[in-house]
Design a protein around this motif. Sequence first.
Motif, PDB file in Angstrom:
ATOM      1  N   MET A 118       0.847  -1.177   0.000  1.00 35.28           N
ATOM      2  CA  MET A 118       0.000   0.000   0.000  1.00 35.28           C
ATOM      3  C   MET A 118       0.889   1.235   0.000  1.00 35.28           C
ATOM      4  O   MET A 118       1.801   1.347   0.805  1.00 35.28           O
ATOM      5  N   SER A 119       0.621   2.148  -0.915  1.00 37.42           N
ATOM      6  CA  SER A 119       1.376   3.397  -0.951  1.00 37.42           C
ATOM      7  C   SER A 119       1.120   4.193   0.313  1.00 37.42           C
ATOM      8  O   SER A 119       0.089   4.052   0.955  1.00 37.42           O
ATOM      9  N   GLN A 120       2.073   5.047   0.641  1.00 34.78           N
ATOM     10  CA  GLN A 120       1.914   5.902   1.814  1.00 34.78           C
ATOM     11  C   GLN A 120       0.796   6.910   1.563  1.00 34.78           C
ATOM     12  O   GLN A 120       0.792   7.598   0.556  1.00 34.78           O
ATOM     13  N   ILE A 121      -0.151   6.980   2.481  1.00 37.17           N
ATOM     14  CA  ILE A 121      -1.244   7.936   2.377  1.00 37.17           C
ATOM     15  C   ILE A 121      -0.880   9.176   3.180  1.00 37.17           C
ATOM     16  O   ILE A 121      -0.636   9.101   4.379  1.00 37.17           O
ATOM     17  N   VAL A 122      -0.826  10.307   2.497  1.00 36.68           N
ATOM     18  CA  VAL A 122      -0.624  11.587   3.170  1.00 36.68           C
ATOM     19  C   VAL A 122      -1.669  12.523   2.564  1.00 36.68           C
ATOM     20  O   VAL A 122      -1.492  13.033   1.458  1.00 36.68           O
ATOM     21  N   THR A 123      -2.762  12.720   3.280  1.00 33.67           N
ATOM     22  CA  THR A 123      -3.877  13.467   2.691  1.00 33.67           C
ATOM     23  C   THR A 123      -3.521  14.905   2.309  1.00 33.67           C
ATOM     24  O   THR A 123      -4.035  15.382   1.290  1.00 33.67           O
ATOM     25  N   PRO A 124      -2.653  15.617   3.040  1.00 34.84           N
ATOM     26  CA  PRO A 124      -2.294  16.956   2.548  1.00 34.84           C
ATOM     27  C   PRO A 124      -1.629  16.900   1.163  1.00 34.84           C
ATOM     28  O   PRO A 124      -1.920  17.742   0.305  1.00 34.84           O
ATOM     29  N   ASP A 125      -0.759  15.910   0.943  1.00 36.81           N
ATOM     30  CA  ASP A 125      -0.118  15.764  -0.364  1.00 36.81           C
ATOM     31  C   ASP A 125      -1.142  15.420  -1.440  1.00 36.81           C
ATOM     32  O   ASP A 125      -1.060  15.910  -2.572  1.00 36.81           O
ATOM     33  N   ILE A 126      -2.114  14.571  -1.083  1.00 36.71           N
ATOM     34  CA  ILE A 126      -3.167  14.217  -2.046  1.00 36.71           C
ATOM     35  C   ILE A 126      -3.975  15.463  -2.401  1.00 36.71           C
ATOM     36  O   ILE A 126      -4.282  15.709  -3.575  1.00 36.71           O
ATOM     37  N   CYS A 127      -4.331  16.276  -1.405  1.00 35.60           N
ATOM     38  CA  CYS A 127      -5.070  17.518  -1.668  1.00 35.60           C
ATOM     39  C   CYS A 127      -4.288  18.449  -2.589  1.00 35.60           C
ATOM     40  O   CYS A 127      -4.872  19.090  -3.468  1.00 35.60           O
ATOM     41  N   ASP A 128      -2.972  18.521  -2.386  1.00 36.75           N
ATOM     42  CA  ASP A 128      -2.139  19.378  -3.238  1.00 36.75           C
ATOM     43  C   ASP A 128      -2.117  18.872  -4.677  1.00 36.75           C
ATOM     44  O   ASP A 128      -2.199  19.654  -5.621  1.00 36.75           O
ATOM     45  N   ALA A 129      -2.008  17.552  -4.834  1.00 35.74           N
ATOM     46  CA  ALA A 129      -1.915  16.959  -6.171  1.00 35.74           C
ATOM     47  C   ALA A 129      -3.275  16.869  -6.862  1.00 35.74           C
ATOM     48  O   ALA A 129      -3.356  16.910  -8.086  1.00 35.74           O
ATOM     49  N   TYR A 130      -4.335  16.737  -6.086  1.00 33.72           N
ATOM     50  CA  TYR A 130      -5.689  16.567  -6.623  1.00 33.72           C
ATOM     51  C   TYR A 130      -6.636  17.559  -5.939  1.00 33.72           C
ATOM     52  O   TYR A 130      -7.402  17.186  -5.046  1.00 33.72           O
ATOM     53  N   PRO A 131      -6.611  18.827  -6.331  1.00 35.48           N
ATOM     54  CA  PRO A 131      -7.437  19.823  -5.646  1.00 35.48           C
ATOM     55  C   PRO A 131      -8.946  19.563  -5.768  1.00 35.48           C
ATOM     56  O   PRO A 131      -9.724  20.118  -4.992  1.00 35.48           O
ATOM     57  N   GLU A 132      -9.340  18.691  -6.681  1.00 39.10           N
ATOM     58  CA  GLU A 132     -10.769  18.406  -6.860  1.00 39.10           C
ATOM     59  C   GLU A 132     -11.329  17.421  -5.840  1.00 39.10           C
ATOM     60  O   GLU A 132     -12.548  17.229  -5.764  1.00 39.10           O
ATOM     61  N   VAL A 133     -10.487  16.782  -5.026  1.00 36.07           N
ATOM     62  CA  VAL A 133     -11.014  15.835  -4.047  1.00 36.07           C
ATOM     63  C   VAL A 133     -11.900  16.566  -3.039  1.00 36.07           C
ATOM     64  O   VAL A 133     -11.698  17.747  -2.762  1.00 36.07           O
ATOM     65  N   GLN A 134     -12.874  15.848  -2.517  1.00 37.69           N
ATOM     66  CA  GLN A 134     -13.733  16.403  -1.485  1.00 37.69           C
ATOM     67  C   GLN A 134     -13.140  16.037  -0.125  1.00 37.69           C
ATOM     68  O   GLN A 134     -12.595  14.953   0.044  1.00 37.69           O
ATOM     69  N   VAL A 135     -13.278  16.934   0.840  1.00 41.40           N
ATOM     70  CA  VAL A 135     -12.735  16.730   2.170  1.00 41.40           C
ATOM     71  C   VAL A 135     -13.884  16.724   3.172  1.00 41.40           C
ATOM     72  O   VAL A 135     -14.669  17.679   3.221  1.00 41.40           O
ATOM     73  N   LEU A 136     -13.975  15.660   3.962  1.00 44.46           N
ATOM     74  CA  LEU A 136     -14.997  15.610   4.994  1.00 44.46           C
ATOM     75  C   LEU A 136     -14.670  16.616   6.091  1.00 44.46           C
ATOM     76  O   LEU A 136     -13.503  16.887   6.367  1.00 44.46           O
ATOM     77  N   ASP A 137     -15.712  17.168   6.710  1.00 46.20           N
ATOM     78  CA  ASP A 137     -15.515  18.070   7.834  1.00 46.20           C
ATOM     79  C   ASP A 137     -14.650  17.374   8.886  1.00 46.20           C
ATOM     80  O   ASP A 137     -14.780  16.159   9.092  1.00 46.20           O
ATOM     81  N   PRO A 138     -13.786  18.106   9.580  1.00 42.17           N
ATOM     82  CA  PRO A 138     -12.840  17.498  10.529  1.00 42.17           C
ATOM     83  C   PRO A 138     -13.486  17.158  11.872  1.00 42.17           C
ATOM     84  O   PRO A 138     -13.198  17.767  12.898  1.00 42.17           O
ATOM     85  N   ILE A 139     -14.345  16.146  11.848  1.00 41.57           N
ATOM     86  CA  ILE A 139     -15.086  15.759  13.056  1.00 41.57           C
ATOM     87  C   ILE A 139     -14.757  14.339  13.506  1.00 41.57           C
ATOM     88  O   ILE A 139     -15.311  13.863  14.492  1.00 41.57           O
ATOM     89  N   PHE A 140     -13.837  13.678  12.803  1.00 38.22           N
ATOM     90  CA  PHE A 140     -13.554  12.268  13.079  1.00 38.22           C
ATOM     91  C   PHE A 140     -12.258  12.089  13.860  1.00 38.22           C
ATOM     92  O   PHE A 140     -11.336  12.891  13.727  1.00 38.22           O
ATOM     93  N   VAL A 141     -12.196  11.027  14.646  1.00 38.92           N
ATOM     94  CA  VAL A 141     -10.976  10.654  15.350  1.00 38.92           C
ATOM     95  C   VAL A 141     -10.554   9.273  14.870  1.00 38.92           C
ATOM     96  O   VAL A 141     -11.383   8.428  14.528  1.00 38.92           O
ATOM     97  N   ASN A 142      -9.250   9.057  14.845  1.00 39.75           N
ATOM     98  CA  ASN A 142      -8.699   7.775  14.432  1.00 39.75           C
ATOM     99  C   ASN A 142      -8.797   6.795  15.594  1.00 39.75           C
ATOM    100  O   ASN A 142      -8.355   7.096  16.696  1.00 39.75           O
ATOM    101  N   ALA A 143      -9.381   5.624  15.356  1.00 38.72           N
ATOM    102  CA  ALA A 143      -9.561   4.642  16.430  1.00 38.72           C
ATOM    103  C   ALA A 143      -8.973   3.282  16.085  1.00 38.72           C
ATOM    104  O   ALA A 143      -8.941   2.405  16.937  1.00 38.72           O
ATOM    105  N   GLY A 144      -8.520   3.091  14.853  1.00 35.14           N
ATOM    106  CA  GLY A 144      -8.041   1.777  14.426  1.00 35.14           C
ATOM    107  C   GLY A 144      -6.545   1.613  14.533  1.00 35.14           C
ATOM    108  O   GLY A 144      -5.809   2.565  14.812  1.00 35.14           O
ATOM    109  N   GLY A 145      -6.088   0.408  14.279  1.00 27.40           N
ATOM    110  CA  GLY A 145      -4.671   0.091  14.320  1.00 27.40           C
ATOM    111  C   GLY A 145      -3.906   0.617  13.125  1.00 27.40           C
ATOM    112  O   GLY A 145      -2.690   0.737  13.170  1.00 27.40           O
ATOM    113  N   LEU A 146      -4.604   0.923  12.031  1.00 26.51           N
ATOM    114  CA  LEU A 146      -3.973   1.524  10.857  1.00 26.51           C
ATOM    115  C   LEU A 146      -4.345   2.997  10.836  1.00 26.51           C
ATOM    116  O   LEU A 146      -5.524   3.339  10.750  1.00 26.51           O
ATOM    117  N   GLU A 147      -3.353   3.861  10.929  1.00 26.60           N
ATOM    118  CA  GLU A 147      -3.644   5.298  10.956  1.00 26.60           C
ATOM    119  C   GLU A 147      -3.971   5.853   9.585  1.00 26.60           C
ATOM    120  O   GLU A 147      -4.634   6.872   9.478  1.00 26.60           O
TER     121      GLU A 147
END
Length: 162
Positions: free
Chosen positions: A1-30
């Motif tokens: 699996m490629s490294q996921i870095v959402t800020p980099d994805i937003c920079d490369a793909y400005p058309e992506v939609q971003v969910l409101d920042p209301i979620f917390v990470n709870a799983g073993g995979l960040e």
Amino acid sequence: MSQIVTPDICDAYPEVQVLDPIFVNAGGLEAFYGPIRTVKCFEDNSRVKEAVAEPGDGAVLVVDAGGSTRCAMLGDMLAEQAAGNGWAGVVMYGCVRDVDVLAETELGIQALGAHPRKSEKRGEGQRDLPVTFAGVTIEPGQWLYADNNGILIADERLDLER
């Protein structure tokens, strides 16, 4: 699996939609990503239980639980089943429980928070339909990318190497 870095994805793909920042990470995979499958339910996790029992094939289960903070819609047993069946992650517009175990489970999980009470099981809910929460309408077949910075929705799989 490629490294996921959402800020980099937003920079490369400005058309992506971003969910409101209301979620917390709870799983073993960040960080996690995959094609989206959806469930819509309210304080009844019957359809969530049904979905995680099926092969995930690297998909992300997006659950519109109505934003309820009165019970948990995912706990340790369902999360472990999802991980064992090949799901990449779960985004829960609602609560989860057993968070210490979830943090050790090989599954990406983002939720509104934790709640110790389990949900009802009345067989209610719907699957594989568009859901709207956190400022975005999410459709089955779109792609979700998530990490500690946020959750993104793309219409198709993105080339993370560009």
